[in-house]
Design a protein around this motif. Sequence first.
Motif, short mmCIF file in Angstrom:
data_model
loop_
_atom_site.label_atom_id
_atom_site.label_comp_id
_atom_site.label_asym_id
_atom_site.label_seq_id
_atom_site.Cartn_x
_atom_site.Cartn_y
_atom_site.Cartn_z
N VAL A 120 47.53 31.99 31.55
CA VAL A 120 48.17 32.12 30.24
C VAL A 120 47.15 32.38 29.13
O VAL A 120 47.35 33.25 28.28
N TYR A 121 46.07 31.61 29.11
CA TYR A 121 45.04 31.79 28.08
C TYR A 121 43.67 31.92 28.73
O TYR A 121 43.36 31.20 29.69
N LEU A 122 42.87 32.82 28.17
CA LEU A 122 41.47 32.97 28.58
C LEU A 122 40.66 33.12 27.30
O LEU A 122 40.78 34.12 26.59
N GLN B 180 46.35 37.51 34.73
CA GLN B 180 46.96 37.40 33.40
C GLN B 180 48.29 38.15 33.35
O GLN B 180 49.27 37.66 32.79
N LYS B 181 48.31 39.35 33.96
CA LYS B 181 49.57 40.14 33.96
C LYS B 181 50.67 39.40 34.72
O LYS B 181 51.84 39.52 34.38
N GLU C 122 35.31 41.23 38.21
CA GLU C 122 35.80 39.97 37.63
C GLU C 122 36.90 40.25 36.61
O GLU C 122 37.92 39.57 36.58
N LYS C 123 36.66 41.29 35.80
CA LYS C 123 37.64 41.64 34.76
C LYS C 123 38.96 42.08 35.41
O LYS C 123 40.04 41.62 35.00
N SER D 51 40.71 38.98 36.96
CA SER D 51 41.25 38.07 35.95
C SER D 51 42.45 38.70 35.24
O SER D 51 43.44 38.02 34.95
N GLN D 52 42.38 40.01 34.97
CA GLN D 52 43.49 40.64 34.25
C GLN D 52 44.73 40.76 35.14
O GLN D 52 45.86 40.71 34.65
N VAL E 126 30.84 42.14 37.15
CA VAL E 126 31.54 41.96 35.88
C VAL E 126 32.81 42.82 35.84
O VAL E 126 33.87 42.37 35.38
#
Lengths: 96, 96, 96, 96, 96, 96, 96, 96, 96, 96
Positions: free
Chosen positions: D41-43, D35-36, D27-28, D31-32, D24
């Motif tokens: 764009v959206y989660l 996103q950066k 994964e964070k 994913s981040q 976990v």
Amino acid sequence: MVFLVEMDVNIPESWSEEKIADYVTREKECSQGWQKSGKWVYLWRVAGQYSNVSVLEVESPDELHKIISSLPLFPYMTINVKSLCKHPNALREAMI
Amino acid sequence: MVFLVEMDVNIPESWSEEKIADYVTREKECSQGWQKSGKWVYLWRVAGQYSNVSVLEVESPDELHKIISSLPLFPYMTINVKSLCKHPNALREAMI
Amino acid sequence: MVFLVEMDVNIPESWSEEKIADYVTREKECSQGWQKSGKWVYLWRVAGQYSNVSVLEVESPDELHKIISSLPLFPYMTINVKSLCKHPNALREAMI
Amino acid sequence: MVFLVEMDVNIPESWSEEKIADYVTREKECSQGWQKSGKWVYLWRVAGQYSNVSVLEVESPDELHKIISSLPLFPYMTINVKSLCKHPNALREAMI
Amino acid sequence: MVFLVEMDVNIPESWSEEKIADYVTREKECSQGWQKSGKWVYLWRVAGQYSNVSVLEVESPDELHKIISSLPLFPYMTINVKSLCKHPNALREAMI
Amino acid sequence: MVFLVEMDVNIPESWSEEKIADYVTREKECSQGWQKSGKWVYLWRVAGQYSNVSVLEVESPDELHKIISSLPLFPYMTINVKSLCKHPNALREAMI
Amino acid sequence: MVFLVEMDVNIPESWSEEKIADYVTREKECSQGWQKSGKWVYLWRVAGQYSNVSVLEVESPDELHKIISSLPLFPYMTINVKSLCKHPNALREAMI
Amino acid sequence: MVFLVEMDVNIPESWSEEKIADYVTREKECSQGWQKSGKWVYLWRVAGQYSNVSVLEVESPDELHKIISSLPLFPYMTINVKSLCKHPNALREAMI
Amino acid sequence: MVFLVEMDVNIPESWSEEKIADYVTREKECSQGWQKSGKWVYLWRVAGQYSNVSVLEVESPDELHKIISSLPLFPYMTINVKSLCKHPNALREAMI
Amino acid sequence: MVFLVEMDVNIPESWSEEKIADYVTREKECSQGWQKSGKWVYLWRVAGQYSNVSVLEVESPDELHKIISSLPLFPYMTINVKSLCKHPNALREAMI
């Protein structure tokens, strides 16, 4: 706002009877806490199946997720969620 | 006993606007009659869909069928029925 | 609150080309009115299919239903709705 | 180009709580990072379910695959991908 | 970029044989125009079924949609689209 | 004759990273051997999913089965096979 | 090569009894012609359903398609095709 | 031998009320004739749905098909058939 | 009477190669015993899949169950059974 | 009231032969106890599958759930329940 939530429980086959009993106890405590808060309005069993039907009245989708994901068995359930609204033929003024 | 009933409405494409309006009016009258009787307890719209979720408390499966099949749109709906019973974790004494 | 709405359009086969053109024009006007209001945030086409994916930000499930059911093609679409909430891994503060 | 990606997470039942926590966390971070970069764009979380809805804007299908398959939980998710394009009724010039 | 497109044809039952013949002729012209352009690379029949499997190489998802939606039978097909990318085990350098 | 083969890979959750790496290596060797033979014509990845789409040109259904079942991951894949034939609208003389 | 073909018949509701009788007669003639040729080896009815199961032995997928698509009811059937091959446990030398 | 037969009725939308009434009357006569013969043992309604569950005891699959296909509404029903046999835990000697 | 039986094999992932080999050997012996008896008439492989299609001619549904459930892999297969009968268009007098 | 209950058994793959035998024995005792009570009226095997079809006549949905959930294999079955009622075409006065 009101949500209909249907949950099918899939207990992992590798769990010992102790582990199952522990989860079931904590699941009950967690669910009853939310029922006492008034947000989890109905909790029914589907007759003959290891499935539940619930009706929750919450402030927001985020609150719904906080409640459902706090259940210890959350990762072991198949969950279906329907967002409900007023039906034009409904006589009852309130949703619940 | 309590049933959860989900109905998806499929209006035949050949119906005129008058015929649709006539059915919708009679559907409303029929459904509200059963709501007034106290047997059709909740009638909700699924947000964004032409579908309903209902909770009925009836004397028997035969009575459930009498109510649902009295709806003018009954032959034009896909209907799913779940028979509900008491959940061991439910705090509420009564089903409704 | 934010909803993801997926719509598959099924134009009745009996419609004349005029009737289809009329519906398509009114559908566009209706959808663009809601886009201008800021509530219908995204409207995308699924590449190669007669299907749409939309993101709406609304006040309530009732408002979502008011918007979607105001579309002239509403009775002729198969619609799937997902209620969205904040993901713990999302960096973005706002939902949209 | 823009993709809608829906992911259902299925954590293997045999994993220890430490292993889950490790995945976990990674994964964070993963994913981040995306996103950066502006590509993810959206989660969003689907309310009440262990599922995500994401919108990504990428250079190519290969880049989409590079991003999604870099997630540590990639082999443990059921993933559905839709390629999106401009809708003729969309007012917004850009896709995002 | 490359897409796999599967189409199931559902001719409306009310169409006359003339109307069907007209559509089939125009469908052929339209599809062969795109084949000549080099963008519609493969068009196969699924043996024993009224279904097609196609491979298209296009500039963008918008171009894919322009091609597929230009088919006269587009509104009468169930269409499934998969966006493809390079497989790490593929020996072939190019996608096609 | 030509077959379209879609494979979804489901790696058993109990496998160690060494075992997975061993299988992945052998899978690559096996698949590339068949590609070199000219029988496995296309091998694509579905963007964002742990799935493949392949096109094979073989002498017989038995040969197709020999190739696919020689893959080390064969018992751990959900496989869908479509037998293809010439489409009347196809301009290309050959199937491949 | 051998194919298993399952067909579900969906007679259009608008057809007159004469039109149905005409199609049924021509369907019988067509199917019996192929049975006499030896290529359509088995034709069975699924007990209690308007469905057939057939086994055909043909030269190629193209020949299979020629046979199945020559049936007058071809556009009004849902058809499922499986390409068969030799099973390692089969005692019988020939496929049929 | 014993079969479980589930039938969902789909009355064509174009039928007049007279035509429906005529079919319903003939359906009743036909079904009651088979009940009197002792072969159609149980005929139940699924509560709240336009569906039936039946149990038939017949000489052969051919006889089952003769009975079910003699129903006037046979072409307008979705039918599911299960062939039943003795369960090792059943106390009852006979199947019915 | 004749049954069409489709079996998908799902070998448990935890089985050792020895255990799998043992089951496969016993499965072959069992299936070939029934083939020699003349009751298991056809056993085919679905090309490219870990699935079988079989045709059995037996005395009763109970005998069918005795045969299928005697297979060592019976508990590890998804099985679909269709009861077949004579088709009015079939030229062949016998079912097999 | 009468319920039709369909159960598919999924024995966990990790169970030893002793554990399976123990469950099977207890399942038999439990099911036969309910048959002796007269509430579990029919228990049939679906020919060729690891599935059961049952008909139960009980006082209430709660009683149905008490019976079904008392089965030792209850957590390892996929269960489908239909609530039945009188069919207008049924000659038989009683439901059973």
